[in-house]
Design a protein around this motif. Structure first.
Motif, PDB file in Angstrom:
ATOM      1  N   LEU A 174      -0.607  20.284   6.969  1.00  0.00           N
ATOM      2  CA  LEU A 174      -2.436  19.930   6.965  1.00  0.00           C
ATOM      3  C   LEU A 174      -2.138  18.282   6.421  1.00  0.00           C
ATOM      4  O   LEU A 174      -3.161  17.749   7.413  1.00  0.00           O
ATOM      5  CB  LEU A 174      -3.107  20.518   6.306  1.00  0.00           C
ATOM      6  N   VAL A 175      -0.749  17.597   6.759  1.00  0.00           N
ATOM      7  CA  VAL A 175      -1.099  16.697   6.428  1.00  0.00           C
ATOM      8  C   VAL A 175       0.454  16.194   6.744  1.00  0.00           C
ATOM      9  O   VAL A 175       1.851  16.469   6.873  1.00  0.00           O
ATOM     10  CB  VAL A 175      -0.724  16.172   4.669  1.00  0.00           C
ATOM     11  N   SER A 176       0.781  14.957   8.079  1.00  0.00           N
ATOM     12  CA  SER A 176       1.643  14.304   7.767  1.00  0.00           C
ATOM     13  C   SER A 176       1.309  12.293   7.639  1.00  0.00           C
ATOM     14  O   SER A 176       0.527  12.089   7.638  1.00  0.00           O
ATOM     15  CB  SER A 176       1.556  14.147   9.813  1.00  0.00           C
ATOM     16  N   VAL A 177       2.680  11.867   7.609  1.00  0.00           N
ATOM     17  CA  VAL A 177       3.285  10.166   7.115  1.00  0.00           C
ATOM     18  C   VAL A 177       3.830   9.847   8.607  1.00  0.00           C
ATOM     19  O   VAL A 177       4.832  10.370   9.008  1.00  0.00           O
ATOM     20  CB  VAL A 177       3.780  10.389   6.241  1.00  0.00           C
ATOM     21  N   ARG A 178       3.668   9.156   9.134  1.00  0.00           N
ATOM     22  CA  ARG A 178       4.302   7.514  10.472  1.00  0.00           C
ATOM     23  C   ARG A 178       4.632   6.578  10.637  1.00  0.00           C
ATOM     24  O   ARG A 178       3.264   6.401   9.433  1.00  0.00           O
ATOM     25  CB  ARG A 178       3.465   8.858  11.876  1.00  0.00           C
ATOM     26  N   GLU A 179       4.823   6.140  11.213  1.00  0.00           N
ATOM     27  CA  GLU A 179       4.470   5.043  11.111  1.00  0.00           C
ATOM     28  C   GLU A 179       3.342   5.118  12.076  1.00  0.00           C
ATOM     29  O   GLU A 179       2.372   5.342  12.525  1.00  0.00           O
ATOM     30  CB  GLU A 179       5.352   4.093  12.062  1.00  0.00           C
TER      31      GLU A 179
ATOM     32  N   SER B  83      -6.652  17.906   6.181  1.00  0.00           N
ATOM     33  CA  SER B  83      -6.837  19.086   5.314  1.00  0.00           C
ATOM     34  C   SER B  83      -8.471  19.156   4.116  1.00  0.00           C
ATOM     35  O   SER B  83      -8.832  17.958   5.007  1.00  0.00           O
ATOM     36  CB  SER B  83      -5.577  19.481   4.281  1.00  0.00           C
ATOM     37  N   ASP B  84      -8.726  19.103   4.211  1.00  0.00           N
ATOM     38  CA  ASP B  84     -10.072  19.413   3.821  1.00  0.00           C
ATOM     39  C   ASP B  84     -10.486  18.868   1.969  1.00  0.00           C
ATOM     40  O   ASP B  84     -11.641  19.074   1.667  1.00  0.00           O
ATOM     41  CB  ASP B  84     -11.147  20.604   3.321  1.00  0.00           C
ATOM     42  N   SER B  85      -8.963  18.618   1.803  1.00  0.00           N
ATOM     43  CA  SER B  85      -8.711  18.320   0.278  1.00  0.00           C
ATOM     44  C   SER B  85      -8.410  16.991   0.472  1.00  0.00           C
ATOM     45  O   SER B  85      -7.493  16.527   1.550  1.00  0.00           O
ATOM     46  CB  SER B  85      -7.863  19.139  -0.447  1.00  0.00           C
ATOM     47  N   ASP B  86      -8.472  16.294  -0.489  1.00  0.00           N
ATOM     48  CA  ASP B  86      -8.684  14.627  -0.985  1.00  0.00           C
ATOM     49  C   ASP B  86      -6.368  14.358  -0.451  1.00  0.00           C
ATOM     50  O   ASP B  86      -6.716  15.695  -1.749  1.00  0.00           O
ATOM     51  CB  ASP B  86      -9.207  14.121  -2.119  1.00  0.00           C
TER      52      ASP B  86
ATOM     53  N   ALA C 276      -9.955  14.110   2.478  1.00  0.00           N
ATOM     54  CA  ALA C 276      -9.222  14.678   3.786  1.00  0.00           C
ATOM     55  C   ALA C 276     -10.267  14.325   4.767  1.00  0.00           C
ATOM     56  O   ALA C 276     -11.064  13.304   5.363  1.00  0.00           O
ATOM     57  CB  ALA C 276     -10.670  15.221   3.221  1.00  0.00           C
ATOM     58  N   GLU C 277      -9.687  15.060   6.106  1.00  0.00           N
ATOM     59  CA  GLU C 277     -10.088  14.792   7.189  1.00  0.00           C
ATOM     60  C   GLU C 277      -9.981  13.559   7.763  1.00  0.00           C
ATOM     61  O   GLU C 277     -11.058  12.761   8.907  1.00  0.00           O
ATOM     62  CB  GLU C 277     -11.209  16.062   7.456  1.00  0.00           C
ATOM     63  N   ARG C 278      -9.098  12.668   7.591  1.00  0.00           N
ATOM     64  CA  ARG C 278      -8.988  11.292   7.733  1.00  0.00           C
ATOM     65  C   ARG C 278      -7.631  10.719   8.030  1.00  0.00           C
ATOM     66  O   ARG C 278      -7.189  11.098   6.831  1.00  0.00           O
ATOM     67  CB  ARG C 278     -10.100  10.828   7.174  1.00  0.00           C
ATOM     68  N   THR C 279      -7.673   9.944   8.848  1.00  0.00           N
ATOM     69  CA  THR C 279      -5.652   8.931   8.612  1.00  0.00           C
ATOM     70  C   THR C 279      -6.849   7.411   7.916  1.00  0.00           C
ATOM     71  O   THR C 279      -7.098   6.996   8.155  1.00  0.00           O
ATOM     72  CB  THR C 279      -5.598   8.245  10.134  1.00  0.00           C
TER      73      THR C 279
ATOM     74  N   ASP D 240      -9.033  -5.186 -15.980  1.00  0.00           N
ATOM     75  CA  ASP D 240     -10.201  -5.603 -14.801  1.00  0.00           C
ATOM     76  C   ASP D 240     -10.179  -4.597 -13.532  1.00  0.00           C
ATOM     77  O   ASP D 240      -8.769  -3.280 -13.822  1.00  0.00           O
ATOM     78  CB  ASP D 240      -9.364  -6.876 -13.883  1.00  0.00           C
ATOM     79  N   VAL D 241     -10.980  -4.323 -12.429  1.00  0.00           N
ATOM     80  CA  VAL D 241     -11.384  -3.345 -11.633  1.00  0.00           C
ATOM     81  C   VAL D 241     -10.912  -3.336 -10.340  1.00  0.00           C
ATOM     82  O   VAL D 241     -11.438  -4.952 -10.035  1.00  0.00           O
ATOM     83  CB  VAL D 241     -12.625  -2.496 -11.737  1.00  0.00           C
ATOM     84  N   HIS D 242     -10.616  -3.251  -9.069  1.00  0.00           N
ATOM     85  CA  HIS D 242     -11.103  -3.599  -7.973  1.00  0.00           C
ATOM     86  C   HIS D 242     -10.961  -2.505  -6.920  1.00  0.00           C
ATOM     87  O   HIS D 242      -9.892  -1.078  -7.052  1.00  0.00           O
ATOM     88  CB  HIS D 242      -9.480  -4.333  -7.775  1.00  0.00           C
ATOM     89  N   PRO D 243     -12.041  -1.681  -6.024  1.00  0.00           N
ATOM     90  CA  PRO D 243     -12.377  -0.819  -5.050  1.00  0.00           C
ATOM     91  C   PRO D 243     -10.604  -0.825  -5.119  1.00  0.00           C
ATOM     92  O   PRO D 243      -9.930  -1.400  -3.999  1.00  0.00           O
ATOM     93  CB  PRO D 243     -13.108  -1.648  -4.294  1.00  0.00           C
ATOM     94  N   ALA D 244     -10.247   0.556  -4.723  1.00  0.00           N
ATOM     95  CA  ALA D 244      -9.111   1.721  -3.783  1.00  0.00           C
ATOM     96  C   ALA D 244      -9.147   0.561  -2.960  1.00  0.00           C
ATOM     97  O   ALA D 244      -9.545   1.034  -1.929  1.00  0.00           O
ATOM     98  CB  ALA D 244      -8.817   2.557  -4.388  1.00  0.00           C
ATOM     99  N   VAL D 245      -7.569   1.545  -2.045  1.00  0.00           N
ATOM    100  CA  VAL D 245      -7.375   1.223  -0.317  1.00  0.00           C
ATOM    101  C   VAL D 245      -7.679   2.050   0.204  1.00  0.00           C
ATOM    102  O   VAL D 245      -8.114   2.309   0.974  1.00  0.00           O
ATOM    103  CB  VAL D 245      -5.072   1.778  -0.587  1.00  0.00           C
ATOM    104  N   ALA D 246      -8.231   3.589  -1.059  1.00  0.00           N
ATOM    105  CA  ALA D 246      -8.624   4.876   0.049  1.00  0.00           C
ATOM    106  C   ALA D 246     -10.121   5.282  -1.458  1.00  0.00           C
ATOM    107  O   ALA D 246     -10.735   4.239  -1.371  1.00  0.00           O
ATOM    108  CB  ALA D 246      -7.381   5.661  -0.242  1.00  0.00           C
ATOM    109  N   LEU D 247      -9.851   5.930  -1.942  1.00  0.00           N
ATOM    110  CA  LEU D 247     -11.005   6.937  -2.827  1.00  0.00           C
ATOM    111  C   LEU D 247     -10.941   5.978  -4.045  1.00  0.00           C
ATOM    112  O   LEU D 247      -9.602   5.691  -4.529  1.00  0.00           O
ATOM    113  CB  LEU D 247     -10.586   8.197  -2.943  1.00  0.00           C
ATOM    114  N   GLY D 248     -11.640   6.062  -4.789  1.00  0.00           N
ATOM    115  CA  GLY D 248     -11.631   5.340  -6.215  1.00  0.00           C
ATOM    116  C   GLY D 248     -10.753   3.847  -6.412  1.00  0.00           C
ATOM    117  O   GLY D 248     -11.715   2.997  -5.672  1.00  0.00           O
TER     118      GLY D 248
END
Length: 352
Positions: A65-70, A86-89, A115-118, A285-293
């Motif tokens: 359900l997950v793949s990593v590619r160039e 997948s439906d999970s982070d 989830a459900e995103r590239t 210090d804090v910064h918005p993450a690349v993805a969630l959080g």
């Protein structure tokens, strides 16, 4: 004997990311250490609940359900694409090795891919001598980057985050450090791959994994590989730490193998407690993450740390005693004292 703080703080979803990171550090209990061949491991437990649902990258890849590619057919050294169907982070952990495609990479920091995103993620190359496809996608291994390499990369990635908002490493420095490490460990590779170091010393590393075991409920550990060389990896739950524990043991053991055993044997509990205390007293210090959080950075006396915080929970916090190098804002390449770096961090926060 375990030592707990007088109060037992509880993480809340409405806490700020910095407050959540502080709460996490304040909740820790340091257990009785185990020691083998120059590596001391202090188990960490916590009284904090966890409620963030996620899938580990390895399980996501195995499920299909997950793949990593160039990111594109031609490739891009500092970036990879993670397709999460997948439906999970999906949780990707700092230093986690990805092998395949045009060259092997490691994750630049811990990320929670929705989830459900590239999602395009920042990575570093750990195989300088290959730029051709070995397979169309990536797989994960039983390795994470060796601990002192992680410490140096964390310094560079956090400097990038604080100055430009990106999460890039000093790729040249990663390659140079890897080359020197391979030479010291007598692990030549025709493609200059980090994997060769682990494969060369696989039997010894397996001994470390066999001799050092988990405690029930353990969520993290402080690893000591030599005088004043400490590292910490802490997760939000036992199951996640248990999945990464063998990989982390190998990552610290490969550094411990280079150092002569300490004359007085294992590190002392006071060293572990002092390390946690320094982190708690550091500048955050804090910064918005690349993805969630959010990504939380910590500059402490003799230590640096980073954490991924989501919904009031520190999913992963990693920390290291002072890396070899540190830079100032105004003079790249110059050494900076802890006070200089902490003051610089606080000035940046005051401008935000």
């Amino acid at each position: 004997m375990r030592q707990r703080p007088p109060a037992e703080p509880t993480a809340r979803a409405n806490e700020t990311p910095i407050a959540s990171a502080r709460t996490t550090l304040s909740s820790l209990s340091v257990g009785k250490p185990a020691h083998f061949a120059g590596l001391t491991v202090f188990p960490l437990s916590s009284n904090l609940p966890n409620s963030v649902r996620y899938l580990l990258l390895e399980k996501g890849l195995h499920s299909g359900l997950v793949s990593v590619r160039e990111v594109q057919k031609e490739g891009s050294v500092p970036n990879l694409a993670v397709e999460n169907r997948s439906d999970s982070d999906v949780l990707i952990v700092d230093g986690e090795e990805l092998v395949g495609a045009k060259q092997n990479r490691i994750a630049n920091l811990t990320l929670l891919v929705p989830a459900e995103r590239t999602t395009i993620i920042p990575v570093s190359c750990v195989e300088a001598g290959r730029w051709s496809y070995s397979r169309p996608d990536f797989a994960v291994t039983e390795r994470v980057q060796y601990s002192r390499g992680r410490a140096e990369r964390l310094r560079g990635v956090q400097a990038s985050m604080r100055t430009t908002g990106t999460r890039v490493s000093d790729q040249g420095a990663v390659w140079d450090d890897l080359s020197e490490k391979a030479a010291r460990m007598e692990a030549h590779s025709p493609t200059e791959a980090m994997s060769a170091i682990y494969e060369r010393h696989g039997a010894t590393l397996d001994d470390y994994v066999e001799k050092l075991s988990l405690e029930a409920g353990q969520v993290g550990a402080i690893f000591v590989t030599g005088p004043r060389q400490l590292g910490m990896d802490l997760f939000d739950r036992h199951e996640t730490f248990a999945a990464f524990f063998p990989k982390l043991v190998r990552s610290y053991a490969i550094d411990a193998m280079e150092r002569p055993p300490a004359r007085d044997g294992a590190a002392k509990p006071k060293d572990a407690h002092a390390f946690v205390d320094r982190l708690r007293q550091g500048a955050f210090d804090v910064h918005p993450a690349v993805a969630l959080g959010h990504d939380v950075g910590i500059v402490a006396r003799g230590a640096i740390a980073g954490a991924l915080v989501h919904q009031g929970t520190a999913l992963h916090l990693t920390a290291f005693s002072e890396p070899t190098h540190a830079t100032t804002d105004d003079h790249p390449g110059a050494y900076a004292s802890y006070r200089q770096r902490r003051a610089s961090l606080r000035r940046r926060r005051s401008r935000e």
